[in-house]
Design an enzyme around this catalytic site. Structure first.
Site, mmCIF file in Angstrom:
data_model
loop_
_atom_site.group_PDB
_atom_site.id
_atom_site.type_symbol
_atom_site.label_atom_id
_atom_site.label_comp_id
_atom_site.label_asym_id
_atom_site.label_seq_id
_atom_site.Cartn_x
_atom_site.Cartn_y
_atom_site.Cartn_z
ATOM 1 N N GLU A 1 -8.380 2.592 -7.287
ATOM 2 C CA GLU A 1 -9.594 3.372 -7.088
ATOM 3 C C GLU A 1 -10.100 3.984 -8.398
ATOM 4 O O GLU A 1 -11.295 4.234 -8.552
ATOM 5 C CB GLU A 1 -9.312 4.474 -6.061
ATOM 6 N N HIS B 1 12.853 -11.663 -1.255
ATOM 7 C CA HIS B 1 12.869 -12.613 -0.139
ATOM 8 C C HIS B 1 11.481 -12.815 0.454
ATOM 9 O O HIS B 1 11.353 -13.340 1.545
ATOM 10 C CB HIS B 1 13.823 -12.114 0.938
ATOM 11 N N LYS C 1 -19.934 3.692 4.084
ATOM 12 C CA LYS C 1 -19.969 4.919 4.885
ATOM 13 C C LYS C 1 -21.324 5.069 5.582
ATOM 14 O O LYS C 1 -21.399 5.444 6.751
ATOM 15 C CB LYS C 1 -19.703 6.137 3.996
#
Lengths: 440, 440
Positions: free
Chosen positions: B286, B307, B422
């Site tokens: 960010e 793994h 938003k």
């Protein structure tokens, strides 16, 4: 179809220069079609038992008594790492969202690491006399799992007594003489067969994923039925053009090849799919990351990672493709009544809306924002999330990964690069010098 | 120094053509030095209160009564997302490894998403009459946090009664008239000030991270002391050449600029650093992902991701740098006695070795394997993991991110790209058409 799959927003016609041209998609899809006969042959000659698992019932019947025995305990600890753990965790997330198991079922703990601090906490906190232990290693020689097992065994023996130790343990490994089967043999606990031809990261539909799931109270027949609903059309198809897993693979590989898209982000808007995205991350990375090929899978979580990663996705380099996985949560949760807003106009957008409405609106808005910013975006939608849908998603991604490997001309089922580190680990452990001093 | 920092294995002299030339590192470091005066000025004129937090005590004294009050409850739910959640989660991981809190302390639940299914589980499972609620939003207008709060409030009110509701809630927000402070005002609960100049992802050393930490039983003074031990030398330095955070930034940015390294993997070998790596992921992404800049941070976990991801790291494209973060776990955990191996020669490497020995050997082996395969690798080592060391690591990465932003010529503290989503979310929520239909 238990899910919808829409890739229009990943094509250049919609998203501009970072998108894939339709002609490139068609070319990759044409090549993917060549894999169909191979998959059919792999099923028919038993090369890939994974492709037969969705249609099987007999093995679940054999599994049932073990599941029922362990389901009566309070806790079950699963030892295993990578593919021996992520499948079970993925399935269990449907029934345990972090607040505890289904009523009357044991809590399952997936111990996938060898951190001594974590193991010590486990031993200190869990009532081992009411705890079962499932030990999973396909090869039977996984260092981490064996070390965990050998560390926990004396703790269990001290709490449950030597005579009853075997009742608390089940081992899952290949039918061969290996370290895990030898230890299990000494204890006298049941040893269940891990099919040697089902690799760890493809093992979620086998007993590796389904035994923990049965203990946790999942309908595992439904998981397999959901998987079959995706697999069957693939095994019956004449070409790859209508097959979502092939389309997804063609898109990914095309974008990597022609647009330098080196990262693929899977962003479900559903907490219960959080482990699913980790499972996918292993499947994709380990199957395709070889010979210089492969893209980096990233697990994101909506809405959380809008507040953590979205700035990078939109403002950073355009080197990623996105899959937004959207559950239809419209109307789920209690609507926020107007009165609760206290006349606050800044909150008007939440009036009569529920958390489910908000989650869905954010998912749609994030997908749209990615597209508006020229980021190639695939949208998958599910109407609900249950065992059937989970089975479908699991099979979609296993097939997509297999198609992608075919397009890259690599073997999806091996992992040749990691052997060197294993050898070095054993050398370091055997050495007398503390390893901290070696590198400083 | 509470940690060691070694980057030799990321230079071309050691790792070949994907490594950074020393001359390039020196050039970036020279430029990083120019930031030092800026940081000192930002501290002196109050632009960046973060740089004063490690030396403060007064605010902790104010926080103490709130922490003590909540510490008497059984559960504490923290509402907040992104930076309002990850700092607290990172710190709490030192005391709660998933098996429950410290004796006599409440269990903390960080609810960072708006999934209605998860909130329903929370309400059904937690005894709300013995549960506290901390609501954190810097702006006071975060849609997710407000929606969670408004959804949970009636549930709390029903369980604890209207009269006592205020005793169960604390709000943390900027000292301004905002939606969160208005709701809190109506309830009459305490409102604690979130410094407007401390952004969410840099807020772990403020009350945002430290109130949950105090409730959970951490020594927060030690966290700040650890942070100070990294910050102070930076604020006193004449140039950047001896400063680990500057060296790390110079390495990352140099590798991105000159070697096309677009991904940076942080791989701690310690379960308790699992959230730390998520916290770093937000901080880096960010802060730097803007204007086409930024590299993609990846959180890996040793040994688990050996793994899951190591095959890709070694066999896939060489487009990543690695930070292996190694805790000295030598000798930790019970040694596996020879008798436990049952004479099995294949297990001889585990004889008299503990889980801690294995974890450390794997960390060293993985770092060495990455280097042998030409992957630029940084190794950070810590002798122990406690509050001081955690504070040092947090400050290291905040400073490294700030140095990196200076090298890129961007503002580390804004996040301009996420506003569009938003706005769209609010539009979708306000629309009458169900949003699922809109995009299908």
């Amino acid at each position: 179809m238990l899910y919808s799959h829409r890739i229009d927003d990943a094509l250049d016609a919609k998203v501009g220069k970072r998108g894939l041209p339709q002609v490139s998609l068609d070319r990759e899809l044409g090549r993917a079609g060549a894999a169909l006969d191979k998959f059919r042959r792999w099923k028919a000659d038993g090369t890939l038992p994974l492709l037969s698992l969705p249609g099987r019932h007999d093995d679940l019947v054999e599994l049932k008594p073990h599941a029922e025995r362990f389901a009566k305990l309070e806790h079950v600890v699963v030892l295993g790492t990578g593919g021996s753990s992520l499948g079970g965790q993925t399935l269990l997330a449907l029934k345990d969202q972090g607040f505890g198991p289904l009523a009357g079922r044991p809590k399952l703990w997936f111990m996938d690491n060898v951190d001594p601090s974590t193991l010590a906490e486990l031993c200190a906190r869990l009532p081992l006399q009411r705890t079962g232990l499932i030990v999973i290693s396909k090869s039977g020689s996984t260092a981490e799992t064996l070390a965990q097992f050998l560390t926990l065994l004396p703790e269990f023996e001290a709490k449950v007594g030597k005579a009853k130790l075997a009742d608390h343990v089940v081992a899952i490994t290949e039918p061969s003489d290996n370290a895990l089967s030898r230890i299990a043999g000494r204890i006298g606990c049941p040893i269940l067969d891990h099919d040697p031809r089902v690799g760890g990261r493809f093992s979620v539909l086998s007993l590796v994923g389904l035994l923990p799931a049965m203990i946790g109270g999942l309908d595992v027949e439904a998981v397999r039925a959901g998987a079959a609903s995706v697999l069957d059309p693939v095994l019956q198809a004449g070409d790859a053009r209508g097959l979502a897993p092939a389309i997804g693979a063609a898109l990914s590989i095309g974008l990597a090849r022609e647009r330098g898209i080196g990262t693929t982000v899977l962003m479900p808007y559903c907490d219960r799919l959080g482990y699913f995205a980790f499972w996918y991350r292993q499947l994709w990375a380990e199957s395709l990351g070889k010979g210089g090929h492969g893209t980096t899978p990233v697990r994101a979580m909506g809405t959380v990672d809008q507040h953590s990663q979205l700035q990078l996705y939109l403002g950073g380099p355009s080197d990623k493709m996105f899959t937004v996985l959207i559950l239809d949560t419209a109307g789920q949760g209690k609507a926020i009544p107007a009165a609760a807003l206290g006349g606050d106009k800044s909150l008007a957008y939440l009036e009569n809306r529920s958390l489910g409405d908000l989650l869905l609106a954010e998912a749609d808005a994030t997908a749209a924002t990615l597209v508006r910013n020229g980021r190639p975006t695939r949208v998958m939608r599910i109407a609900t999330l249950d065992e059937r849908v989970m089975g479908a998603l699991l099979m979609h991604y296993m097939l997509e990964t297999m198609f992608a490997a075919e397009l890259l001309g690599i073997d999806a089922f091996d992992q040749p690069a990691v052997e060197e580190g294993k050898v070095l680990t054993r050398q370091y452990l055997s050495a007398r010098v503390p390893s901290t001093r070696r590198q400083s």
